[in-house]
Design a protein around this motif. Structure first.
Motif, PDB file in Angstrom:
ATOM      1  N   LYS A 109       0.859  -1.215   0.043  1.00 18.33           N
ATOM      2  CA  LYS A 109      -0.100  -0.066   0.110  1.00 18.33           C
ATOM      3  C   LYS A 109       0.853   1.108   0.018  1.00 18.33           C
ATOM      4  O   LYS A 109       1.779   1.386   0.429  1.00 18.33           O
ATOM      5  N   VAL A 110       0.552   2.460  -0.371  1.00 19.29           N
ATOM      6  CA  VAL A 110       0.973   3.449  -0.222  1.00 19.29           C
ATOM      7  C   VAL A 110       1.262   4.054   1.325  1.00 19.29           C
ATOM      8  O   VAL A 110       0.400   3.482   2.220  1.00 19.29           O
ATOM      9  N   PHE A 111       2.018   4.973   1.427  1.00 16.96           N
ATOM     10  CA  PHE A 111       2.388   5.327   3.146  1.00 16.96           C
ATOM     11  C   PHE A 111       1.285   5.525   3.402  1.00 16.96           C
ATOM     12  O   PHE A 111       0.877   5.116   4.813  1.00 16.96           O
ATOM     13  N   ALA A 112       0.212   6.512   3.164  1.00 16.87           N
ATOM     14  CA  ALA A 112      -1.027   6.904   4.060  1.00 16.87           C
ATOM     15  C   ALA A 112      -1.932   5.645   4.380  1.00 16.87           C
ATOM     16  O   ALA A 112      -2.656   5.989   5.305  1.00 16.87           O
ATOM     17  N   GLU A 113      -2.024   4.803   3.658  1.00 14.77           N
ATOM     18  CA  GLU A 113      -2.785   3.713   3.809  1.00 14.77           C
ATOM     19  C   GLU A 113      -2.144   2.576   4.875  1.00 14.77           C
ATOM     20  O   GLU A 113      -3.073   1.590   4.929  1.00 14.77           O
ATOM     21  N   LEU A 114      -0.849   2.577   5.176  1.00 17.13           N
ATOM     22  CA  LEU A 114      -0.215   1.835   5.896  1.00 17.13           C
ATOM     23  C   LEU A 114      -0.868   1.543   7.247  1.00 17.13           C
ATOM     24  O   LEU A 114      -1.376   2.807   7.997  1.00 17.13           O
TER      25      LEU A 114
END
Length: 197
Positions: A109-114
């Motif tokens: 996932k992209v960072f914001a969704e981790l």
């Protein structure tokens, strides 16, 4: 030493070198921006989400305000918009995309969704593999400074924005708008909290 104290010392060292009038005026402009209606000046929605997630993970709200509470993400967007030339802006966009691509390759996932655990692992990896700032003696760098890269540069900017904000300067750090007498020799126990001025 806890994490917040370590970040405070890093930011104060960085802030002494980076405190320019232009950045301070941008920081004051951010304080007047309403978060609910904030529209990024430079970043697109996904890039702004990345910056906000980075700020919130680095400086979450605890018993003191977090990075989002003082609008460090709004400041960073405004800084990219007003102080970076076109080449530097393109580099920032490329760096955000690479950061997110690395997260997606490693965590899916992209960072914001981790998750918090994956964000922690991501930060640990970046911390271990990013060049460091050269040591300083009384605010002056010792030896040559290699480029520190996107992660450390963004982290330093977030910390500077946070500790330079009016909210933190007045309500978290010790603050005396009209300094009094000079006491050159006093017990360290009387010094107390770190001072914002």
């Amino acid at each position: 030493m806890n994490r917040r104290d370590a970040l405070k010392k890093t930011a104060l060292a960085f802030g002494a070198a980076a405190g320019t009038p232009t950045l301070l005026s941008l920081l004051q402009a951010c304080a007047q921006t309403d978060r609910v209606t904030w529209t990024p000046q430079f970043l697109n929605e996904d890039q702004a989400r990345f910056i906000s997630a980075f700020v919130d993970f680095l400086l979450p709200k605890t018993e003191t305000p977090g990075g989002l509470d003082v609008k460090a993400d709004v400041f960073i967007d405004l800084m990219y918009s007003k102080t970076y030339d076109e080449a530097a802006q393109k580099q920032v966009v490329a760096d955000i995309e690479k950061f997110n691509a690395d997260c997606k390759a490693k965590f899916g996932k992209v960072f914001a969704e981790l998750s918090q655990e994956d964000k922690t692992a991501c930060f640990k990896d970046q911390e271990a593999n990013s060049p460091k700032f050269a040591p300083k003696v009384w605010g002056t760098g010792v030896g040559p400074q290699e480029p520190v890269g996107f992660y450390r540069s963004l982290k330093s900017t977030v910390l500077w924005a946070y500790f330079s904000s009016e909210e933190i300067g007045k309500n978290v750090l010790s603050y005396d708008p009209i300094p009094g007498e000079f006491r050159g020799c006093m017990p360290l126990s009387e010094v107390g909290n770190t001072w914002s001025l």
